[in-house]
Design a protein around this motif. Structure first.
Motif, PDB file in Angstrom:
ATOM      1  N   LYS A 138       0.781  -1.224   0.000  1.00 40.48           N
ATOM      2  CA  LYS A 138       0.000   0.000   0.000  1.00 40.48           C
ATOM      3  C   LYS A 138       0.815   1.277   0.000  1.00 40.48           C
ATOM      4  O   LYS A 138       0.237   2.366   0.005  1.00 40.48           O
ATOM      5  CB  LYS A 138      -0.933   0.008   1.222  1.00 40.48           C
ATOM      6  CG  LYS A 138      -1.970  -1.106   1.195  1.00 40.48           C
ATOM      7  CD  LYS A 138      -2.920  -1.000   2.367  1.00 40.48           C
ATOM      8  CE  LYS A 138      -3.995  -2.099   2.319  1.00 40.48           C
ATOM      9  NZ  LYS A 138      -4.935  -1.991   3.467  1.00 40.48           N
ATOM     10  N   ILE A 139       2.126   1.164  -0.019  1.00 37.76           N
ATOM     11  CA  ILE A 139       2.949   2.372   0.023  1.00 37.76           C
ATOM     12  C   ILE A 139       4.303   2.097  -0.631  1.00 37.76           C
ATOM     13  O   ILE A 139       4.826   0.985  -0.550  1.00 37.76           O
ATOM     14  CB  ILE A 139       3.126   2.855   1.484  1.00 37.76           C
ATOM     15  CG1 ILE A 139       3.666   4.276   1.532  1.00 37.76           C
ATOM     16  CG2 ILE A 139       3.994   1.904   2.292  1.00 37.76           C
ATOM     17  CD1 ILE A 139       3.517   4.941   2.888  1.00 37.76           C
ATOM     18  N   ALA A 140       4.807   3.098  -1.337  1.00 38.17           N
ATOM     19  CA  ALA A 140       6.134   3.001  -1.971  1.00 38.17           C
ATOM     20  C   ALA A 140       7.008   4.133  -1.443  1.00 38.17           C
ATOM     21  O   ALA A 140       6.534   5.260  -1.262  1.00 38.17           O
ATOM     22  CB  ALA A 140       6.012   3.093  -3.492  1.00 38.17           C
ATOM     23  N   PHE A 141       8.277   3.798  -1.191  1.00 39.39           N
ATOM     24  CA  PHE A 141       9.230   4.789  -0.704  1.00 39.39           C
ATOM     25  C   PHE A 141      10.320   4.966  -1.763  1.00 39.39           C
ATOM     26  O   PHE A 141      11.027   4.014  -2.101  1.00 39.39           O
ATOM     27  CB  PHE A 141       9.869   4.329   0.609  1.00 39.39           C
ATOM     28  CG  PHE A 141       8.874   4.140   1.724  1.00 39.39           C
ATOM     29  CD1 PHE A 141       8.468   5.210   2.510  1.00 39.39           C
ATOM     30  CD2 PHE A 141       8.340   2.875   1.970  1.00 39.39           C
ATOM     31  CE1 PHE A 141       7.550   5.034   3.529  1.00 39.39           C
ATOM     32  CE2 PHE A 141       7.427   2.689   2.995  1.00 39.39           C
ATOM     33  CZ  PHE A 141       7.023   3.778   3.782  1.00 39.39           C
ATOM     34  N   LEU A 142      10.413   6.166  -2.291  1.00 41.70           N
ATOM     35  CA  LEU A 142      11.382   6.476  -3.341  1.00 41.70           C
ATOM     36  C   LEU A 142      12.503   7.337  -2.767  1.00 41.70           C
ATOM     37  O   LEU A 142      12.242   8.406  -2.198  1.00 41.70           O
ATOM     38  CB  LEU A 142      10.702   7.236  -4.486  1.00 41.70           C
ATOM     39  CG  LEU A 142       9.429   6.614  -5.068  1.00 41.70           C
ATOM     40  CD1 LEU A 142       8.894   7.487  -6.209  1.00 41.70           C
ATOM     41  CD2 LEU A 142       9.690   5.196  -5.561  1.00 41.70           C
ATOM     42  N   GLN A 143      13.734   6.864  -2.907  1.00 45.33           N
ATOM     43  CA  GLN A 143      14.890   7.670  -2.502  1.00 45.33           C
ATOM     44  C   GLN A 143      15.317   8.491  -3.718  1.00 45.33           C
ATOM     45  O   GLN A 143      15.757   7.936  -4.724  1.00 45.33           O
ATOM     46  CB  GLN A 143      16.030   6.774  -2.018  1.00 45.33           C
ATOM     47  CG  GLN A 143      15.651   5.826  -0.891  1.00 45.33           C
ATOM     48  CD  GLN A 143      15.104   6.541   0.324  1.00 45.33           C
ATOM     49  OE1 GLN A 143      15.605   7.609   0.704  1.00 45.33           O
ATOM     50  NE2 GLN A 143      14.077   5.976   0.948  1.00 45.33           N
ATOM     51  N   LEU A 144      15.142   9.789  -3.605  1.00 49.70           N
ATOM     52  CA  LEU A 144      15.324  10.682  -4.743  1.00 49.70           C
ATOM     53  C   LEU A 144      16.553  11.564  -4.542  1.00 49.70           C
ATOM     54  O   LEU A 144      16.872  11.958  -3.430  1.00 49.70           O
ATOM     55  CB  LEU A 144      14.092  11.567  -4.917  1.00 49.70           C
ATOM     56  CG  LEU A 144      12.752  10.840  -5.054  1.00 49.70           C
ATOM     57  CD1 LEU A 144      11.594  11.817  -4.906  1.00 49.70           C
ATOM     58  CD2 LEU A 144      12.672  10.103  -6.399  1.00 49.70           C
ATOM     59  N   ARG A 145      17.204  11.910  -5.651  1.00 36.62           N
ATOM     60  CA  ARG A 145      18.316  12.851  -5.612  1.00 36.62           C
ATOM     61  C   ARG A 145      18.233  13.765  -6.825  1.00 36.62           C
ATOM     62  O   ARG A 145      17.735  13.370  -7.884  1.00 36.62           O
ATOM     63  CB  ARG A 145      19.664  12.124  -5.606  1.00 36.62           C
ATOM     64  CG  ARG A 145      19.917  11.333  -6.862  1.00 36.62           C
ATOM     65  CD  ARG A 145      21.330  10.782  -6.957  1.00 36.62           C
ATOM     66  NE  ARG A 145      21.535  10.285  -8.325  1.00 36.62           N
ATOM     67  CZ  ARG A 145      21.958  11.027  -9.330  1.00 36.62           C
ATOM     68  NH1 ARG A 145      22.240  12.299  -9.151  1.00 36.62           N
ATOM     69  NH2 ARG A 145      22.080  10.519 -10.542  1.00 36.62           N
ATOM     70  N   ASP A 146      18.687  15.009  -6.640  1.00 33.95           N
ATOM     71  CA  ASP A 146      18.658  15.942  -7.770  1.00 33.95           C
ATOM     72  C   ASP A 146      19.975  16.697  -7.943  1.00 33.95           C
ATOM     73  O   ASP A 146      20.051  17.654  -8.707  1.00 33.95           O
ATOM     74  CB  ASP A 146      17.504  16.942  -7.612  1.00 33.95           C
ATOM     75  CG  ASP A 146      17.749  17.966  -6.516  1.00 33.95           C
ATOM     76  OD1 ASP A 146      18.645  17.733  -5.670  1.00 33.95           O
ATOM     77  OD2 ASP A 146      17.067  19.002  -6.497  1.00 33.95           O
ATOM     78  N   GLY A 147      21.020  16.253  -7.257  1.00 31.14           N
ATOM     79  CA  GLY A 147      22.301  16.956  -7.316  1.00 31.14           C
ATOM     80  C   GLY A 147      22.477  17.907  -6.154  1.00 31.14           C
ATOM     81  O   GLY A 147      23.594  18.095  -5.666  1.00 31.14           O
ATOM     82  N   PRO A 160       1.573   6.977  -1.269  1.00 29.87           N
ATOM     83  CA  PRO A 160       0.500   6.153  -0.681  1.00 29.87           C
ATOM     84  C   PRO A 160      -0.473   5.684  -1.770  1.00 29.87           C
ATOM     85  O   PRO A 160      -1.001   6.496  -2.531  1.00 29.87           O
ATOM     86  CB  PRO A 160      -0.205   7.100   0.302  1.00 29.87           C
ATOM     87  CG  PRO A 160       0.514   8.429   0.191  1.00 29.87           C
ATOM     88  CD  PRO A 160       1.318   8.406  -1.053  1.00 29.87           C
ATOM     89  N   LYS A 161      -0.686   4.384  -1.868  1.00 27.78           N
ATOM     90  CA  LYS A 161      -1.504   3.824  -2.941  1.00 27.78           C
ATOM     91  C   LYS A 161      -2.906   4.404  -2.966  1.00 27.78           C
ATOM     92  O   LYS A 161      -3.461   4.692  -4.047  1.00 27.78           O
ATOM     93  CB  LYS A 161      -1.578   2.299  -2.782  1.00 27.78           C
ATOM     94  CG  LYS A 161      -2.399   1.606  -3.865  1.00 27.78           C
ATOM     95  CD  LYS A 161      -2.368   0.096  -3.703  1.00 27.78           C
ATOM     96  CE  LYS A 161      -3.150  -0.579  -4.842  1.00 27.78           C
ATOM     97  NZ  LYS A 161      -3.125  -2.060  -4.706  1.00 27.78           N
ATOM     98  N   ASN A 162      -3.508   4.611  -1.807  1.00 27.99           N
ATOM     99  CA  ASN A 162      -4.899   5.051  -1.743  1.00 27.99           C
ATOM    100  C   ASN A 162      -5.092   6.524  -2.069  1.00 27.99           C
ATOM    101  O   ASN A 162      -6.222   6.985  -2.237  1.00 27.99           O
ATOM    102  CB  ASN A 162      -5.478   4.762  -0.349  1.00 27.99           C
ATOM    103  CG  ASN A 162      -5.562   3.272  -0.072  1.00 27.99           C
ATOM    104  OD1 ASN A 162      -5.601   2.458  -1.004  1.00 27.99           O
ATOM    105  ND2 ASN A 162      -5.560   2.904   1.204  1.00 27.99           N
ATOM    106  N   ASP A 163      -3.981   7.270  -2.165  1.00 33.48           N
ATOM    107  CA  ASP A 163      -4.097   8.716  -2.383  1.00 33.48           C
ATOM    108  C   ASP A 163      -3.622   9.173  -3.746  1.00 33.48           C
ATOM    109  O   ASP A 163      -3.598  10.379  -4.026  1.00 33.48           O
ATOM    110  CB  ASP A 163      -3.291   9.465  -1.298  1.00 33.48           C
ATOM    111  CG  ASP A 163      -3.838   9.227   0.093  1.00 33.48           C
ATOM    112  OD1 ASP A 163      -5.021   8.871   0.216  1.00 33.48           O
ATOM    113  OD2 ASP A 163      -3.062   9.391   1.058  1.00 33.48           O
ATOM    114  N   LEU A 194       3.755   3.125 -11.441  1.00 33.38           N
ATOM    115  CA  LEU A 194       5.052   3.666 -11.869  1.00 33.38           C
ATOM    116  C   LEU A 194       6.028   3.691 -10.693  1.00 33.38           C
ATOM    117  O   LEU A 194       7.207   3.362 -10.846  1.00 33.38           O
ATOM    118  CB  LEU A 194       4.886   5.078 -12.432  1.00 33.38           C
ATOM    119  CG  LEU A 194       6.163   5.819 -12.856  1.00 33.38           C
ATOM    120  CD1 LEU A 194       6.958   5.023 -13.874  1.00 33.38           C
ATOM    121  CD2 LEU A 194       5.815   7.205 -13.405  1.00 33.38           C
ATOM    122  N   ALA A 195       5.539   4.057  -9.512  1.00 26.75           N
ATOM    123  CA  ALA A 195       6.389   4.076  -8.320  1.00 26.75           C
ATOM    124  C   ALA A 195       6.940   2.683  -8.032  1.00 26.75           C
ATOM    125  O   ALA A 195       8.085   2.537  -7.589  1.00 26.75           O
ATOM    126  CB  ALA A 195       5.604   4.599  -7.126  1.00 26.75           C
TER     127      ALA A 195
END
Length: 430
Positions: A30-39, A48-51, A59-60
């Motif tokens: 029900k939830i995905a955690f993405l570790q993001l970087r932009d420099g 959150p899947k429900n939102d 895609l997440a």
């Protein structure tokens, strides 16, 4: 509203869009955690899947490591996050899908990582080291600009060298010989006679066939030269400069030091003045420590420097080295001509020499004598002699090796990680 990860703290509670790469991810039903970087930094995006719309959550779950995205979400404060914030994601837009990214979240060998240095730079640790390097450079300009120094750029192609032509890269300059610079010092002396207090910051090259963790073939040097300053004046500048740089990193690179798990307590007391011992005292200390191999008149190696540094919790100056093992331009001690008015600054924790400096010879006759002793061409070095012929003054200078300084402050074991694309004995790629 478009922003960067470094700036999200200004938009708490607001919806923003960040262009980013996916460094890593994990997900449950029900939830995905993405570790993001932009420099500019790293942040976690929570999906959150429900939102969110179904395709956004899919895609997440499916997006691959190092794919690029536009990530839209609301900025939330989060005390558990290293940055203090996270994004509650509402929308994802795939820019480019990366397939089979070679550096996965597992252990890789050093040679593999060096072969992929262009990608390894993206990792959190390497990002932190580069940010600390950048802060050291910023603080360097700040210090010397505030102290009234003028930035001067010496040439990289030279007809002669500061310390003789040993271990230099030779090239052909049209129809004459030339070398890649191993130091801008001689030219900086000329600049100091024109501008008073000057500094340079640029690449230097040494064709030294060394494989130690302290050596690079191409590295960057900060080289100040100062007219009307003696050896003692120069030491004060050095310790104030190094103190300024260390404190700037402590104040402005908290997250980066945490990422590297650097013990900040070892840096917090790095403030001028620094301890000083003479070469004579250093030899005596080494003999007491069991280094019977070192004799007066020999230069110190890495084990010797480390043993000396272990006696102090700050960088330590070793002064007054024997004349015969130092460069031709160093001024002899007027009270003891077998040693010169010089110093090496040895960093704590086994990182070795980070600064070499001296008062320069200002007497024309003595410099001519040194030319003869070192078999230097009077014709090639005539311009350097002119600095003594036309208005000579006492003057001093030093050179700080950037990569060794980064390694020490960041707590990095090998200098190859302190420069974006290292040039090593057997490495010219990428």
């Amino acid at each position: 509203m478009k922003t960067t990860i470094a700036e999200v703290g200004k938009h708490v509670g607001q919806e923003v869009t960040v262009g980013a790469w996916l460094a890593n991810k994990r997900s449950s039903g029900k939830i995905a955690f993405l570790q993001l970087r932009d420099g500019t930094g790293f942040i976690q995006g929570v999906v959150p899947k429900n939102d969110v719309e179904e395709e956004t959550f899919q895609l997440a779950k499916d997006v691959t490591q190092e794919s690029s995205l536009y990530v839209t979400g609301v900025v939330r404060e989060d005390e558990r996050s290293p940055s203090g914030y996270e994004l509650t994601v509402s929308k994802l837009e795939l820019i480019h899908e990366a397939v089979d990214y070679p550096i996965t979240p597992k252990e890789h060998g050093t040679e593999f990582l060096m072969d992929h240095r262009h990608l390894w730079l993206r990792s959190r640790k390497q990002h932190a080291i580069m940010k600390i390097r950048n802060e050291i450079i910023r603080a360097t300009y700040e210090f010397f600009n505030n102290e009234g120094y003028v930035k001067v750029d010496p040439p990289i192609l030279t007809a002669n060298s500061a310390e003789g032509t040993t271990n230099l890269f030779h090239t052909t300059y049209f129809d004459e010989d030339a070398f890649l610079s191993q130091s801008g010092q001689l030219y900086m002396e000329a600049a100091a006679m024109a501008l008073g207090k000057v500094f340079s910051f640029g690449p230097t090259f040494r064709a030294e066939k060394s494989k130690t963790r302290r050596h690079l073939i191409e590295f960057w040097m900060i080289e100040p030269e100062m007219a009307f300053m003696d050896h003692e004046d120069s030491l004060k500048v050095q310790e104030e400069y190094v103190s300024h740089v260390v404190q700037s990193v402590l104040n402005n690179c908290t997250q980066e030091l945490d990422v590297l798990e650097r013990d900040r307590s070892k840096l917090e007391n790095i403030q001028a003045p620094f301890p000083r011992i003479t070469y004579d005292e250093a030899v005596e200390l080494l003999h007491k420590e069991g280094f019977d191999d070192i004799e007066w008149g020999e230069d110190f190696g890495a084990p010797h420097e480390t043993a000396i540094a272990e006696k102090y919790d700050k960088p330590v100056f070793i002064t007054h080295y024997p004349t015969d093992i130092k460069a031709f331009y160093m001024k002899p001690d007027p009270e003891r001509e077998e040693v010169v008015l010089c110093a090496d600054l040895i960093a704590p924790e086994g990182y070795g020499e980070i600064i070499g400096g001296s008062e320069r010879i200002d007497d024309e006759e003595l410099l001519k004598q040194r030319y003869d002793e070192h078999n230097l061409s009077e014709e090639a070095y005539k311009w350097y002699m002119d600095l003594r012929t036309y208005g000579s003054v006492p003057h001093s200078g030093f050179g700080l090796g950037l990569e060794r300084t980064v390694a020490w402050i960041a707590g990095v074991e090998h200098v190859r990680e302190t420069i974006p694309f290292p040039r090593l004995l057997n490495r010219l790629y990428p």
